[in-house]
Design a protein around this motif. Sequence first.
Motif, short mmCIF file in Angstrom:
data_model
loop_
_atom_site.label_atom_id
_atom_site.label_comp_id
_atom_site.label_asym_id
_atom_site.label_seq_id
_atom_site.Cartn_x
_atom_site.Cartn_y
_atom_site.Cartn_z
N ASP A 479 25.32 40.88 19.34
CA ASP A 479 26.36 41.87 19.10
C ASP A 479 26.37 42.93 20.20
OD1 ASP A 479 24.29 43.67 18.55
OD2 ASP A 479 24.43 43.37 16.40
N ARG A 480 27.36 43.82 20.13
CA ARG A 480 27.56 44.81 21.20
C ARG A 480 26.38 45.77 21.31
NH1 ARG A 480 29.79 44.40 25.85
NH2 ARG A 480 29.59 46.41 26.87
N ASP A 481 25.80 46.12 20.19
CA ASP A 481 24.67 47.05 20.23
C ASP A 481 23.52 46.47 21.04
OD1 ASP A 481 26.01 48.88 18.70
OD2 ASP A 481 25.14 48.22 16.80
N MET A 482 23.28 45.19 20.87
CA MET A 482 22.20 44.54 21.62
C MET A 482 22.53 44.50 23.11
SD MET A 482 20.52 40.78 21.00
CE MET A 482 19.08 40.24 21.93
N ILE A 483 23.79 44.21 23.42
CA ILE A 483 24.20 44.16 24.83
C ILE A 483 24.07 45.52 25.48
CG2 ILE A 483 26.15 43.76 26.38
CD1 ILE A 483 27.17 41.68 24.36
N GLU A 484 24.56 46.57 24.79
CA GLU A 484 24.54 47.91 25.37
C GLU A 484 23.13 48.50 25.45
OE1 GLU A 484 27.34 50.10 23.04
OE2 GLU A 484 29.05 49.43 24.26
N SER A 485 22.21 47.98 24.64
CA SER A 485 20.84 48.49 24.69
C SER A 485 20.05 47.89 25.85
CB SER A 485 20.12 48.19 23.38
OG SER A 485 19.93 46.78 23.23
N ARG A 486 20.71 46.95 26.59
CA ARG A 486 20.11 46.32 27.76
C ARG A 486 18.82 45.57 27.42
NH1 ARG A 486 24.61 47.72 29.08
NH2 ARG A 486 25.15 48.77 31.02
N GLU A 487 18.82 44.94 26.24
CA GLU A 487 17.65 44.14 25.86
C GLU A 487 17.71 42.81 26.61
OE1 GLU A 487 16.96 43.83 21.66
OE2 GLU A 487 17.80 45.80 21.30
#
Length: 496
Positions: A479-487
């Motif tokens: 999801d977007r949260d995972m993408i934006e957290s740069r994991e």
Amino acid sequence: MRKEILRLENICKTIDGVKVLKNVSLNLYEGETVKLYGDEGRSLSSIVGLFGGVIKPDSGRIYIDGKEIKLASPLDGKKAEISIIHKKSDLIPNLTVMENLFLERKNYARGLFLKEKKQRARAVELLEILGLDISPDMMASDLKLEQMQIVQLGKALLDDRKIIIMDHTHILLDKEQIKLFEGVFNELAKRNVGILILAQNLRDFTSVSDRMYIMKEGSIIGNLMTSEMEKDKIIQMIAKDYYSEKSGIYLNQTSEEVLRVEGLSTKNMLRNVSFSLNKGEIVSITGSYGSGKYEVGYALYGMERTLGGKIYLHNKRIKIKNPSDAIKRKIVLLSFEKKENGLLYNLSAKENITISRLGNISNFAIIRKELENWLIKTVYNDLSLNIEDDNIAIEGLSLVNQRKVSLARAISCNPDVLILIDPTKGLENESKKQILELLVSFSDRGIAILLISSNLHEILQVSHRVWLFSNGTITGCIDRDMIESREQMNILSSFI
């Protein structure tokens, strides 16, 4: 010390203005199995074309047994004792296994009876070496996929090839089928055959590889020994620079569901596929070649027959039997998986765009020029399409402008759902960025976009959600949260 049988030195190749091979250097020793792992695209296929004599390098050198050679035709590859095992079988279905093995080998023995007797004995011996428990009289059409590919390896053994190139032959196989190859590779290694495996899955054949080259965007970025093949290390190499700069692309917030798919299945590939797509959302589907990702788009567009599942548009169940049904429901597909892109090259840029809206800009089969000019001006402004002469033939446009014309035609249909397959394939970086920015602008207008691609970099830049695909079904979601957290590690572990 093992003898070097193959070496590439600083190979460069540009296709359609894109550098697909950038100073590529690699080597292969006799009895060695080397894996070439990289992202899907033209780079790996260009390597195959190079060895097959169908692609000529712009610069660089190729050496076989220490001698520089030119591979100008497929015949040159055979003379250099190179055998290529392609994704698709080259066996002739209506011939037996033995007939396929000895096809074009007329001088194997003299006399019809002696010839057949010697061929049968050699075929039985070869099948035993290959670990195939099948009759030499079995028809090729009755072989399983993994058996077909191993028989192709047998043909290379029969010809005493010193170099075998495996072109993604594993992509349609499961783990158990892949294991069958491992014994064959060990046997080939004993015979001093060098094997180069082109792969898009990090796991496959790693256990039998002596070394691994890693390719990224046309360049070799790593040459690892077996002891160095650590997944985290490889992921870090691949991930480098993916997040070093902000893309400058900002995504909108989405909520209203436009499309929902439940349990979609097809005869040959898809199995119980379910996902949703919201208004103004960009959802990506990714996976390696043969994973079934492309078939999702084709099924939704009525190009692939579905055997089960439900499709809902604006919360109403619909049936799509053909592309015409999809277009009537404002579902549009553009595919750049292959070179064909749906453009009509005998027509101008303007005619290619307006052809899908003739009913809106004409009266009694006569085109109203003022409406046509208004449509073209609007579309050109929307897509930042800079064409000085809109009557120019499509083939006279740059590749990125051809791509924009395709998008312009799609957008002129006012779609609710836009399905895009490999929209940046074959483009250089600046052109890719232009296309991605257009996708985001379409998203801002409320168009729901299903992006099907293997380009990890672009997917992470423009997607609200990413569905991971393997063996015809969804295996995970980012999801977007995972993408934006740069994991990075978690994301790339999901892809590889």
